[in-house]
Design a protein around this motif. Structure first.
Motif, PDB file in Angstrom:
ATOM      1  N   PRO A 310      19.941-124.892  57.522  1.00 54.02           N
ATOM      2  CA  PRO A 310      18.531-125.287  57.415  1.00 54.02           C
ATOM      3  C   PRO A 310      18.182-126.506  58.268  1.00 54.02           C
ATOM      4  O   PRO A 310      17.080-126.581  58.825  1.00 54.02           O
ATOM      5  N   PHE A 314      15.237-126.415  61.060  1.00 57.01           N
ATOM      6  CA  PHE A 314      14.131-127.355  60.918  1.00 57.01           C
ATOM      7  C   PHE A 314      14.012-128.264  62.144  1.00 57.01           C
ATOM      8  O   PHE A 314      12.913-128.489  62.668  1.00 57.01           O
ATOM      9  N   THR A 432      22.808-117.754  53.584  1.00 60.70           N
ATOM     10  CA  THR A 432      22.234-119.041  53.971  1.00 60.70           C
ATOM     11  C   THR A 432      21.536-118.951  55.323  1.00 60.70           C
ATOM     12  O   THR A 432      20.452-119.523  55.518  1.00 60.70           O
ATOM     13  N   ILE A 435      18.071-117.007  54.793  1.00 62.12           N
ATOM     14  CA  ILE A 435      16.976-117.759  54.138  1.00 62.12           C
ATOM     15  C   ILE A 435      16.546-118.955  54.989  1.00 62.12           C
ATOM     16  O   ILE A 435      15.386-119.370  54.934  1.00 62.12           O
ATOM     17  N   SER A 436      17.450-119.493  55.809  1.00 62.33           N
ATOM     18  CA  SER A 436      17.072-120.575  56.724  1.00 62.33           C
ATOM     19  C   SER A 436      16.080-120.062  57.752  1.00 62.33           C
ATOM     20  O   SER A 436      15.094-120.744  58.084  1.00 62.33           O
ATOM     21  N   ALA A 439      12.614-119.450  56.006  1.00 60.79           N
ATOM     22  CA  ALA A 439      11.914-120.725  55.810  1.00 60.79           C
ATOM     23  C   ALA A 439      11.443-121.295  57.144  1.00 60.79           C
ATOM     24  O   ALA A 439      10.372-121.903  57.239  1.00 60.79           O
ATOM     25  N   GLY A 440      12.245-121.075  58.194  1.00 62.51           N
ATOM     26  CA  GLY A 440      11.890-121.579  59.509  1.00 62.51           C
ATOM     27  C   GLY A 440      10.668-120.905  60.094  1.00 62.51           C
ATOM     28  O   GLY A 440       9.817-121.560  60.720  1.00 62.51           O
ATOM     29  N   THR A 443       7.605-122.285  58.376  1.00 60.57           N
ATOM     30  CA  THR A 443       7.402-123.679  58.788  1.00 60.57           C
ATOM     31  C   THR A 443       6.872-123.763  60.214  1.00 60.57           C
ATOM     32  O   THR A 443       6.002-124.596  60.516  1.00 60.57           O
ATOM     33  N   PHE A 490       9.145-126.336  54.394  1.00 58.65           N
ATOM     34  CA  PHE A 490      10.471-125.738  54.590  1.00 58.65           C
ATOM     35  C   PHE A 490      11.350-125.840  53.344  1.00 58.65           C
ATOM     36  O   PHE A 490      11.933-124.842  52.890  1.00 58.65           O
ATOM     37  N   ALA A 491      11.466-127.039  52.782  1.00 52.48           N
ATOM     38  CA  ALA A 491      12.427-127.278  51.700  1.00 52.48           C
ATOM     39  C   ALA A 491      12.176-126.420  50.458  1.00 52.48           C
ATOM     40  O   ALA A 491      13.120-125.807  49.931  1.00 52.48           O
ATOM     41  N   TYR A 494      13.184-122.795  51.162  1.00 49.47           N
ATOM     42  CA  TYR A 494      14.631-122.662  51.315  1.00 49.47           C
ATOM     43  C   TYR A 494      15.344-122.778  49.972  1.00 49.47           C
ATOM     44  O   TYR A 494      16.201-121.953  49.624  1.00 49.47           O
ATOM     45  N   ALA A 498      17.373-119.943  47.988  1.00 46.84           N
ATOM     46  CA  ALA A 498      18.795-120.224  47.759  1.00 46.84           C
ATOM     47  C   ALA A 498      19.140-120.067  46.284  1.00 46.84           C
ATOM     48  O   ALA A 498      20.187-119.513  45.925  1.00 46.84           O
TER      49      ALA A 498
END
Length: 533
Positions: A310, A314, A432, A435-436, A439-440, A443, A490-491, A494, A498
């Motif tokens: 992540p 980011f 991981t 999902i990164s 989220a990216g 974002t 983002f957070a 993510y 997760a």
């Protein structure tokens, strides 16, 4: 308290304490680079980075891996021989560091000729004394971890960062010169040396009386292959900095250095995990438990991926804003270098050093690999020096590191007998990554559409609240707001994904809460539950 009476901690607990220490230390020291770029000219920033590039690299090269041998020998030797291992390291570091200091006092032009700087020639003798003192004193954190005292190492790390920030911050505000930084570093080393000697006296009573030449040679033979491999690794990581320093001006070097900026959290997490894994892998190798070694390695990769993936996504999205916020628009050109350098981050989840250190026979093969990769890199940089710009330099350096990682990981796979049956162990790593990316994407859409607006909002806020029109201050507040908004998008995405995919375990949630309870203050000196009850 005798060493054998000290309570031992689990791998997870040791890693958590060390990471927490480095996070706190990072929070304390993070203000230093922000002050440096705002209070020093770009030329002086370059001189500062060149000076401490030499100091940092000397601390890796000169010990020849001897300090790291503490991980191996403290885990295997008797109490008497443990004290001897400590003394051997201290003697070696003191003598070799002293010789380096003498060399720079006799031939100060060595540094000045590399970077084509008369100022660095003048500062070289003082740099030599810092190398000598730091080479001896920085063993403090290593020995505490090797002795499996993660909490003690935590205290050492936090105190070291606090004193370093205090001393160098004072140097910035009082003098604002590179020479003042060097004197501050020297004082820091002296203080840390005093603490080191107190610690060793309490944990290894009478260690100074246990020098055995044969044991010294034995320890040296173990350390040298890994030490040379470490030197080659450092050269592979940093040789490009010296080519840049030789070809370009100190101002250009400052641009390049901050483009190669490594987010401290990344290094802290890796060091915390690897430093704990080395003694654990040594013990498992002695026991012949390869299955457990594979399981632990896979689990460590999962934990690193949980943070590295992540962060990579980011920062890739917000690279320009990230660089200009931290280092001002004066270093805007560093952003393109930063993006290329970030490529290393997702590959850093592959762990090789603890495994290689556990099998002596891998030392020579690993050493040969690094020699070949390093020679290839030097050749590329040398013949491309006239045609490469700053981005060309960093591309060559990153490419060499990736090639070695592929080869090293292949060695580990072969040695441990990894096969398709072990792929399920990496399921969470794949999750991981997915999902990164999800989220990216979200974002990036938000960042692209609101960046300019929130830059203006942040700058206006700084003008109104601080009554300032200083560009570096306005850029910092505007950029910080953009990064905060982006992270706020983002957070949650993510972490929610997760948690849904089971990447955050229940015991990890409880551990995080327990640590928060220990860190957060209690009301009136009694537990919160007692006050409410």
């Amino acid at each position: 308290m005798k060493e054998q009476d000290l309570p031992k901690q689990s791998l997870r607990e040791q890693s958590a304490w060390l990471l927490a220490a480095k996070l706190v230390g990072f929070g304390i020291s993070f203000v230093l680079p922000l002050m440096i770029v705002r209070f020093l000219t770009q030329e002086n920033v370059g001189l500062y980075r060149e000076s401490f590039q030499v100091i940092t690299n000397a601390l890796i090269i000169l010990p020849l891996g001897f300090s790291m041998s503490a991980y191996y020998f403290l885990a295997r030797e008797t109490e008497e021989r443990r004290g001897g291992a400590i003394l051997n390291i201290l003697v070696f570091n003191f003598v070799v560091g002293g010789l380096a200091c003498l060399l720079l006092n006799l031939f100060p032009e060595l540094i000045g000729n590399i970077f084509k700087s008369e100022e660095l020639t003048r500062l070289a003798p003082k740099i030599g004394f810092v190398i000598w003192v730091w080479m001896f004193s920085t063993f403090l954190e290593t020995v505490a971890i090797a002795n499996q005292e993660a909490r003690m190492a935590t205290a050492f790390i936090v105190l070291a960062q606090f004193s370093k920030t205090l001393l160098m911050g004072a140097a910035i505000f009082t003098f604002g010169t590179v020479e003042a930084f060097i004197y501050a570093a020297l004082i820091q080393g002296v203080v840390q040396t005093f603490i080191l000697l107190l610690y060793l006296r309490s944990r290894f009573p009478g260690f100074w009386r246990r020098f055995e030449p044969r044991f010294f040679v034995e320890q040296l033979r173990y350390a040298i292959p890994f030490g040379v491999a470490g030197i080659l690794w450092m050269l592979q990581l940093d040789i490009h900095n010296y080519f840049v320093g030789h070809k370009f001006s100190s101002s250009d070097y400052a641009i390049y250095a901050y483009g190669c900026f490594e987010v401290p959290l990344i290094a802290m997490l890796s060091e915390s995990v690897v430093s704990v894994l080395i003694p654990r892998m040594n013990a498992l190798q002695v026991a012949g438990d390869r299955d457990e070694m594979i399981r632990i390695m896979a689990r460590a990769m999962q934990k690193l991926a949980f943070f590295y993936f992540p962060i990579y996504v980011f920062l890739l999205i917000t690279a320009h804003t990230f660089i200009t916020t931290l280092f001002t628009k004066q270093y805007e050109a560093s952003a393109s270098i930063f993006v290329i350098n970030l490529t290393l981050l997702p590959f850093s989840v592959f762990i090789t050093d603890p495994i290689v250190r556990s099998y002596k026979e891998l030392g020579r093969l690993f050493l040969l690999t690094r020699v070949l990769v390093l020679l290839s890199l030097i050749a590329v940089l040398y013949f491309g020096l006239d045609s490469f710009g700053l981005t060309g330099m960093i591309t060559a350096a990153v490419g060499a590191i990736l090639v070695e990682k592929v080869i090293a990981e292949s060695m580990v796979v072969y040695k441990l007998g990894l096969g398709r049956q072990h792929l399920p162990l990496l399921t969470n790593v794949a999750k991981t990554a997915i999902i990164s990316l999800v989220a990216g994407v979200v974002t990036f859409i938000v960042y692209s559409n609101v960046r300019e607006y929130f830059l203006g909002v942040g700058e206006h806020f700084a003008e109104e609240m601080l009554s300032t029109h200083k560009l570096s201050t306005l850029d910092f507040f505007g950029g910080s707001l953009v990064l905060f908004i982006s992270a706020s998008v983002f957070a949650p995405i993510y972490l929610l994904l997760a948690n849904m995919w089971g990447l955050i375990e229940e015991d990890e949630k409880r551990s995080a809460m327990d640590m928060l309870r220990k860190i957060l203050p209690k009301r009136g000196g009694v537990p919160v539950s007692d006050v409410n009850g």
